[in-house]
Design an enzyme around this catalytic site. Structure first.
Site: not given
Length: 507
Positions: A214, A273, A281, A305
């Site tokens: 993505i 996010d 998710s 992240k």
């Protein structure tokens, strides 16, 4: 006949609207005036007992002197490619349209915008409406932004359960079905393609349904597609679990937790996010895929992240709370996320790294090998027959003695080997060290950015080949990495980005 019963001929419009159902209607269509329809109105399309909710776009009547043909006729309804496929009718079939009522769950969304804690039933209603495409992009963005601002752990669990309940749920008829997931953010890191053949060679069931990229240069499905077919139906997957104990396929067509895919299509452009939405998710997809035992890899580092131990521990605890409530057996490992894993960034280059590790070639990327062995070992420890703490040694043995390579070759053959090998992009640009020094940082985000500008993941041969690691001493003019591209425009964009910021810091 009422205006809403006037039939229109449905027509496929070759426009990709990125998972959103979009309908197209001419302004001079008789229904436009009769029903008072407006752009961005939600309409319900009906025909042959099939129904579809779509967002309406209006097309201006072509000028009399226009030389190009109209996109659709005055008595036609155009549907974007995905909407047309979802409706499932042939071109030219009669359909009727009427304004769709607003989703009932919007009242719960308004409560969330005002800071309320929603109930499990609220989330069930919201997810059902999202899955049925009843929300416009604006309404969906409003829900996602409100949820990003504040969610309790109980709300995360309720959202996850609702996402599992609405969609396909697989059952492999096995007591232990293992899986792994990395939360992402680190270039390369294609450990799954090494881990699956190790686990399958041992005999544990590992039906790996993976995503395409993505925001990264490659997803596991993109990289596996370099080697073989990844678009398998359910019958083929069941045969592979029976014959090989594992596979690596794209899971996007199986409608597992479909609300997640729709939400992601809006989250990404907005840059949303949060940890809460990440947990919902990941775990909804894993439960829907039939997993019973799951390993979560959380890379931690300044460019990852998750940037700190505090963040990592909070995320681990949330995974444990929600996963345990869903009946999963979890193992969560916090790993080094300071630099890319392996040398290749991009589908062909990452597939090369994977096969070098499986073939035990002398110049294989050892960091990819060691991380894969560690992760595979922790998954093997899920097997009650493996003595405690022996999983990693067993994983190393399976890789070293060739069983993992043989299993990967069997999986590739069973899924259908790629007819022709993908080639690396022929347009190349070498990036050299601008000075003497020690490599102190490799900017993962910038490496991803350059690789995507070079054409990843659409052009599988595009990407970056790394020739340095953090801690390595370099001299001015030493080769740091090579950019590969397949198209001249992409090559120019990637080269310009590297000129502005090479993504490697020297100390």
């Amino acid at each position: 006949m009422s205006p809403s019963q006037i039939p229109l001929k449905v027509r496929r419009v070759p426009i990709d609207t990125h998972s959103e159902n979009v309908a197209f209607l001419r302004r001079d269509c008789p229904l436009y005036q009769a029903e008072g329809l407006r752009a961005l109105t939600k309409i319900e399309v009906s025909g042959r007992r099939r129904h579809l909710l779509a967002t309406l776009n209006l097309i201006e009547e072509p000028a009399a002197e226009a030389s190009c043909p109209a996109l659709i006729g005055a008595n036609e309804l155009g549907l974007s490619t995905e909407a047309f496929d979802r409706l499932g009718l042939e071109e030219g079939c009669d359909v009727t349209i009427e304004p769709a009522p607003p989703p009932r769950s919007l009242s719960a969304v308004r409560q969330k915008i005002n800071g309320a804690v929603l109930t499990a039933q609220d989330y069930q209603s919201i997810v059902e409406d999202i899955s049925n495409h009843r929300y416009s992009r604006m309404e969906l963005a409003a829900f996602l932004v409100a949820a990003a601002a504040f969610m309790t752990t109980e709300e995360v669990l309720a959202l996850t359960k609702a996402m599992v309940a609405v969609g396909t749920r697989l059952d492999w008829q096995r007591e232990v079905v293992v899986d792994k997931h990395c939360i992402g953010g680190i270039p390369g890191n294609r450990t799954t393609m090494v881990v699956v053949p190790i686990i399958a060679a041992h005999g544990l069931a590992m039906p790996k349904t993976s995503s395409r990229a993505i925001t990264s240069p490659a997803g596991t499905a993109d990289t596996m597609e370099v080697l073989c077919n990844v678009n398998l139906d359910m019958a083929a997957m069941r045969r592979l679990i029976h014959s090989e104990s594992g596979f690596l396929v794209w899971g996007g067509h199986m409608k597992m937790a479909p609300a997640d895919d729709i939400m992601i299509s809006v989250e990404r452009p907005l840059g949303i996010d949060t940890q809460e939405q990440m947990v919902a998710s990941i775990l909804s997809k894993k439960v829907a895929a039939g997993s019973t035992h799951l390993l979560i890899d959380i890379p931690m580092g300044p460019q990852a992240k998750v940037k700190s131990q505090v963040e990592a521990v909070r995320l681990r605890k949330m995974f444990e709370y929600v996963g345990t409530a869903l009946g999963l057996t979890l193992d969560i490992v916090i790993t080094d996320g300071h630099q890319p894993i392996g040398r290749g960034i991009g589908p062909v280059l990452e597939a090369r790294d994977v096969m070098q590790v499986l073939r035990q070639e002398p110049d294989r990327p050892l960091d990819l090998e060691e991380k894969s062995i560690m992760l595979a070992g922790r998954i093997l420890d899920f097997d009650p027959a493996v003595p405690g703490g022996q999983g990693q040694a067993l994983a190393r043995e399976i890789l070293r003695d060739g069983r993992a390579l043989a299993k990967m070759e069997a999986i590739i053959a069973a899924q259908g080997a790629a007819p022709e090998p993908c080639q690396l992009g022929s347009l190349t640009r070498d990036i050299y060290a601008p000075a003497d020094g020690t490599v102190v940082v490799i900017d993962c985000a910038q490496m991803n950015h350059i690789a995507r500008l070079a054409g990843c993941p659409m052009d599988k041969g595009a990407g970056i080949d790394l020739f340095t690691r953090v801690g390595q001493v370099v001299r001015k003019g030493d080769l740091l990495y090579r950019i590969h591209a397949c198209r001249s425009a992409d090559f120019g964009f990637a080269s310009q980005a590297a000129d502005e910021n090479i993504g490697i810091g020297l100390g």
